[in-house]
Enzyme design. Sequence first.
Site, short mmCIF file in Angstrom:
data_model
loop_
_atom_site.label_atom_id
_atom_site.label_comp_id
_atom_site.label_asym_id
_atom_site.label_seq_id
_atom_site.Cartn_x
_atom_site.Cartn_y
_atom_site.Cartn_z
N ARG A 112 -23.80 66.90 -57.23
CA ARG A 112 -22.32 66.86 -56.38
C ARG A 112 -22.44 66.62 -55.15
NH1 ARG A 112 -21.04 73.08 -58.22
NH2 ARG A 112 -19.08 72.68 -56.92
N ARG A 132 -19.33 79.71 -63.03
CA ARG A 132 -19.21 78.12 -63.26
C ARG A 132 -20.62 77.66 -63.40
NH1 ARG A 132 -15.78 75.45 -58.27
NH2 ARG A 132 -16.98 73.63 -59.00
N ARG A 142 -10.92 62.02 -53.59
CA ARG A 142 -12.55 62.20 -53.25
C ARG A 142 -13.06 60.76 -53.46
NH1 ARG A 142 -13.39 67.75 -55.94
NH2 ARG A 142 -15.14 68.32 -55.65
N ARG A 196 -22.77 81.51 -55.11
CA ARG A 196 -21.70 81.62 -55.82
C ARG A 196 -21.70 81.58 -57.35
NH1 ARG A 196 -17.05 77.01 -54.24
NH2 ARG A 196 -18.01 75.85 -55.88
P1 AMP Z 1 -14.77 71.42 -57.20
O1 AMP Z 1 -13.84 72.55 -57.94
O2 AMP Z 1 -13.36 70.52 -56.18
O3 AMP Z 1 -15.81 71.36 -56.72
O4 AMP Z 1 -14.54 70.28 -58.55
C1 AMP Z 1 -15.52 70.67 -59.59
C2 AMP Z 1 -15.71 69.35 -60.52
O5 AMP Z 1 -14.35 68.68 -61.07
C3 AMP Z 1 -16.27 67.95 -59.47
O6 AMP Z 1 -17.72 68.14 -59.40
C4 AMP Z 1 -15.74 66.77 -60.27
O7 AMP Z 1 -16.47 66.73 -61.37
C5 AMP Z 1 -14.32 67.35 -60.78
N1 AMP Z 1 -13.32 66.84 -59.76
C6 AMP Z 1 -12.49 67.72 -58.92
N2 AMP Z 1 -11.70 66.66 -58.29
C7 AMP Z 1 -12.13 65.74 -58.34
C8 AMP Z 1 -11.38 64.37 -57.87
N3 AMP Z 1 -10.43 64.54 -56.90
N4 AMP Z 1 -12.06 63.31 -58.33
C9 AMP Z 1 -13.05 63.26 -59.20
N5 AMP Z 1 -13.43 64.48 -59.74
C10 AMP Z 1 -13.06 65.45 -59.51
#
Ligand code: AMP
Length: 188
Positions: free
Chosen positions: A146, A134, A89, A128
Amino acid sequence: MLNIVLFGPPGAGKGTQSENLIKHYNLSHLSTGDIFRANIKGGTELGLLAKSYMDKGELVPDEITIKMLESEFDKIKDSKGFIFDGFPRTEAQADALDKFLESKGTSITKMLALEVDDEELMKRLLERGKSSGRSDDQNPEIIRNRINEYNSKTAPLKNYYSKQHKFTSIDGVGTIEEIFEDLKRALN
Ligand code: AMP
């Protein structure tokens, strides 16, 4: 090995399409979001730390995320390939992933980017949030953060993979089947 970075903003459909790709190509799934959530559920120190960022819609610091991803990768043996879902990311994460995979004698095959506009993402995430449980899907301010984090820190990675001739843009609006067909076409 077939190693795919499945890329896109929150709510683009990465989780759904990861499942399809895993079944079709017999791949292993590495979702940093899922791993963080499992740690939160398990009450680990890593989970506690990650939660403090996730609750605000901010990215978890690179050092923590990279270390965790590498250790999860090493737990999976004899894989045909990986889907990296929600990772990398940031440019630091992409650099670390390239170096890590090189040390394992492999590399990223392709980066597939699901493209969905911000307004549609907000709508999808709030929907969602009604069933995902969540908390980061339920508050418009956190969702906005986000999306902003994605646009400022993550979207530039399209250029990173473009330079390596690995970037493919996929329209993330349509039926699940249509989008899956486009993903498969991009990989064949
Ligand atoms: P996601 O399920 O991919 O939407 O991730 C949920 C949250 O987890 C994100 O909003 C970040 O806070 C954290 N997160 C997930 N993947 C990453 C990553 N590669 N780098 C930093 N934070 C992450």
